[in-house]
Design a protein around this motif. Sequence first.
Motif, mmCIF file in Angstrom:
data_model
loop_
_atom_site.group_PDB
_atom_site.id
_atom_site.type_symbol
_atom_site.label_atom_id
_atom_site.label_comp_id
_atom_site.label_asym_id
_atom_site.label_seq_id
_atom_site.Cartn_x
_atom_site.Cartn_y
_atom_site.Cartn_z
ATOM 1 N N ILE A 1 0.840 -1.200 0.000
ATOM 2 C CA ILE A 1 0.000 0.000 0.000
ATOM 3 C C ILE A 1 0.875 1.250 0.000
ATOM 4 O O ILE A 1 0.647 2.187 -0.775
ATOM 5 C CB ILE A 1 -0.963 -0.008 1.201
ATOM 6 C CG1 ILE A 1 -2.025 -1.089 1.006
ATOM 7 C CG2 ILE A 1 -1.609 1.366 1.390
ATOM 8 C CD1 ILE A 1 -2.853 -1.357 2.236
ATOM 9 N N GLN A 2 1.888 1.273 0.830
ATOM 10 C CA GLN A 2 2.788 2.419 0.898
ATOM 11 C C GLN A 2 3.524 2.609 -0.428
ATOM 12 O O GLN A 2 3.615 3.714 -0.956
ATOM 13 C CB GLN A 2 3.779 2.220 2.046
ATOM 14 C CG GLN A 2 4.653 3.408 2.350
ATOM 15 C CD GLN A 2 5.992 3.356 1.642
ATOM 16 O OE1 GLN A 2 6.442 2.315 1.183
ATOM 17 N NE2 GLN A 2 6.626 4.493 1.554
ATOM 18 N N SER A 3 4.011 1.535 -1.000
ATOM 19 C CA SER A 3 4.747 1.601 -2.262
ATOM 20 C C SER A 3 3.869 2.083 -3.414
ATOM 21 O O SER A 3 4.267 2.946 -4.195
ATOM 22 C CB SER A 3 5.314 0.216 -2.585
ATOM 23 O OG SER A 3 5.853 0.190 -3.873
ATOM 24 N N ARG A 4 2.687 1.532 -3.518
ATOM 25 C CA ARG A 4 1.778 1.930 -4.609
ATOM 26 C C ARG A 4 1.305 3.371 -4.438
ATOM 27 O O ARG A 4 1.079 4.076 -5.418
ATOM 28 C CB ARG A 4 0.581 0.998 -4.687
ATOM 29 C CG ARG A 4 0.925 -0.441 -5.060
ATOM 30 C CD ARG A 4 1.529 -0.604 -6.459
ATOM 31 N NE ARG A 4 2.936 -0.215 -6.500
ATOM 32 C CZ ARG A 4 3.583 0.246 -7.573
ATOM 33 N NH1 ARG A 4 2.967 0.413 -8.696
ATOM 34 N NH2 ARG A 4 4.853 0.562 -7.512
ATOM 35 N N GLY A 5 1.178 3.833 -3.208
ATOM 36 C CA GLY A 5 0.770 5.208 -2.970
ATOM 37 C C GLY A 5 1.801 6.225 -3.417
ATOM 38 O O GLY A 5 1.485 7.388 -3.642
ATOM 39 N N GLN A 6 3.058 5.787 -3.549
ATOM 40 C CA GLN A 6 4.136 6.667 -3.994
ATOM 41 C C GLN A 6 4.529 6.411 -5.444
ATOM 42 O O GLN A 6 5.513 6.960 -5.927
ATOM 43 C CB GLN A 6 5.354 6.484 -3.098
ATOM 44 C CG GLN A 6 5.098 6.895 -1.671
ATOM 45 C CD GLN A 6 6.293 6.649 -0.778
ATOM 46 O OE1 GLN A 6 7.260 5.997 -1.155
ATOM 47 N NE2 GLN A 6 6.232 7.160 0.432
ATOM 48 N N SER A 7 3.757 5.614 -6.142
ATOM 49 C CA SER A 7 4.121 5.220 -7.506
ATOM 50 C C SER A 7 3.769 6.295 -8.529
ATOM 51 O O SER A 7 2.976 7.202 -8.281
ATOM 52 C CB SER A 7 3.401 3.924 -7.878
ATOM 53 O OG SER A 7 2.015 4.176 -8.045
ATOM 54 N N ALA B 1 0.048 6.333 -9.163
ATOM 55 C CA ALA B 1 -0.752 7.093 -8.204
ATOM 56 C C ALA B 1 -0.716 8.579 -8.539
ATOM 57 O O ALA B 1 -1.752 9.253 -8.542
ATOM 58 C CB ALA B 1 -0.248 6.857 -6.781
ATOM 59 N N ARG B 2 0.472 9.088 -8.835
ATOM 60 C CA ARG B 2 0.585 10.512 -9.203
ATOM 61 C C ARG B 2 -0.204 10.809 -10.469
ATOM 62 O O ARG B 2 -0.917 11.819 -10.548
ATOM 63 C CB ARG B 2 2.052 10.892 -9.376
ATOM 64 C CG ARG B 2 2.809 10.950 -8.054
ATOM 65 C CD ARG B 2 4.213 11.490 -8.221
ATOM 66 N NE ARG B 2 5.060 10.651 -9.062
ATOM 67 C CZ ARG B 2 5.714 9.576 -8.642
ATOM 68 N NH1 ARG B 2 5.619 9.199 -7.376
ATOM 69 N NH2 ARG B 2 6.470 8.883 -9.459
ATOM 70 N N GLU B 3 -0.107 9.932 -11.465
ATOM 71 C CA GLU B 3 -0.835 10.135 -12.714
ATOM 72 C C GLU B 3 -2.336 10.057 -12.499
ATOM 73 O O GLU B 3 -3.099 10.833 -13.078
ATOM 74 C CB GLU B 3 -0.401 9.105 -13.760
ATOM 75 C CG GLU B 3 -1.231 9.075 -15.020
ATOM 76 C CD GLU B 3 -1.297 10.376 -15.803
ATOM 77 O OE1 GLU B 3 -2.157 10.467 -16.700
ATOM 78 O OE2 GLU B 3 -0.519 11.301 -15.541
ATOM 79 N N GLY B 4 -2.782 9.132 -11.682
ATOM 80 C CA GLY B 4 -4.211 8.998 -11.420
ATOM 81 C C GLY B 4 -4.797 10.249 -10.790
ATOM 82 O O GLY B 4 -5.873 10.708 -11.182
ATOM 83 N N ILE B 5 -4.084 10.808 -9.830
ATOM 84 C CA ILE B 5 -4.547 12.035 -9.175
ATOM 85 C C ILE B 5 -4.532 13.199 -10.156
ATOM 86 O O ILE B 5 -5.496 13.964 -10.252
ATOM 87 C CB ILE B 5 -3.687 12.338 -7.924
ATOM 88 C CG1 ILE B 5 -3.933 11.265 -6.863
ATOM 89 C CG2 ILE B 5 -3.983 13.732 -7.390
ATOM 90 C CD1 ILE B 5 -2.936 11.274 -5.727
ATOM 91 N N ALA B 6 -3.442 13.331 -10.920
ATOM 92 C CA ALA B 6 -3.338 14.425 -11.886
ATOM 93 C C ALA B 6 -4.433 14.323 -12.947
ATOM 94 O O ALA B 6 -5.065 15.328 -13.302
ATOM 95 C CB ALA B 6 -1.964 14.428 -12.542
#
Length: 66
Positions: A21-27, A30-35
Amino acid sequence: LWRLSAAPHPRNAYWIDSRAIQSRGQSADAREGIAAFLDKRDAQWPDAVSRDMPGFYPWGEALDFQ
Protein backbone atom coordinates in the motif's frame (compact mmCIF):
# COMPACT_ATOMS: atom_id res chain seq x y z
CA LEU A 1 -1.23 -12.10 0.02
CA TRP A 2 -2.91 -15.38 -0.84
CA ARG A 3 0.50 -17.08 -0.76
CA LEU A 4 0.95 -15.85 2.80
CA SER A 5 -2.20 -17.57 4.08
CA ALA A 6 0.07 -20.43 5.19
CA ALA A 7 2.65 -18.15 6.83
CA PRO A 8 3.58 -18.83 10.45
CA HIS A 9 1.75 -15.70 11.64
CA PRO A 10 -0.86 -13.30 10.11
CA ARG A 11 1.59 -10.48 10.81
CA ASN A 12 3.63 -11.65 7.78
CA ALA A 13 0.73 -10.88 5.43
CA TYR A 14 0.19 -7.56 7.21
CA TRP A 15 3.83 -6.55 6.60
CA ILE A 16 3.62 -7.30 2.88
CA ASP A 17 0.23 -5.61 2.56
CA SER A 18 1.39 -2.50 4.41
CA ARG A 19 4.51 -2.17 2.28
CA ALA A 20 2.51 -2.72 -0.90
CA ILE A 21 0.00 0.00 0.00
CA GLN A 22 2.79 2.42 0.90
CA SER A 23 4.75 1.60 -2.26
CA ARG A 24 1.78 1.93 -4.61
CA GLY A 25 0.77 5.21 -2.97
CA GLN A 26 4.14 6.67 -3.99
CA SER A 27 4.12 5.22 -7.51
CA ALA A 28 4.01 7.05 -10.82
CA ASP A 29 0.58 5.47 -11.38
CA ALA A 30 -0.75 7.09 -8.20
CA ARG A 31 0.58 10.51 -9.20
CA GLU A 32 -0.83 10.14 -12.71
CA GLY A 33 -4.21 9.00 -11.42
CA ILE A 34 -4.55 12.04 -9.17
CA ALA A 35 -3.34 14.43 -11.89
CA ALA A 36 -5.72 12.93 -14.47
CA PHE A 37 -8.64 13.21 -12.07
CA LEU A 38 -7.87 16.84 -11.26
CA ASP A 39 -7.33 17.66 -14.97
CA LYS A 40 -10.54 15.78 -15.88
CA ARG A 41 -8.76 13.63 -18.46
CA ASP A 42 -8.07 9.96 -19.07
CA ALA A 43 -5.04 8.65 -17.20
CA GLN A 44 -1.96 7.41 -19.05
CA TRP A 45 -0.64 4.77 -16.66
CA PRO A 46 3.20 4.77 -16.78
CA ASP A 47 3.89 1.76 -14.52
CA ALA A 48 3.95 -1.85 -15.71
CA VAL A 49 3.93 -5.01 -13.61
CA SER A 50 6.70 -6.47 -15.79
CA ARG A 51 9.19 -3.78 -14.72
CA ASP A 52 7.82 -1.73 -11.80
CA MET A 53 7.04 -4.17 -9.01
CA PRO A 54 8.32 -3.03 -5.60
CA GLY A 55 11.73 -4.31 -4.57
CA PHE A 56 10.38 -6.45 -1.74
CA TYR A 57 8.58 -8.77 -4.19
CA PRO A 58 8.48 -11.67 -4.80
CA TRP A 59 6.79 -12.25 -1.52
CA GLY A 60 9.11 -11.03 1.11
CA GLU A 61 12.54 -12.08 -0.10
CA ALA A 62 13.90 -8.83 1.31
CA LEU A 63 11.84 -8.93 4.50
CA ASP A 64 12.92 -10.50 7.74
CA PHE A 65 9.92 -12.29 9.25
CA GLN A 66 11.84 -13.40 12.34
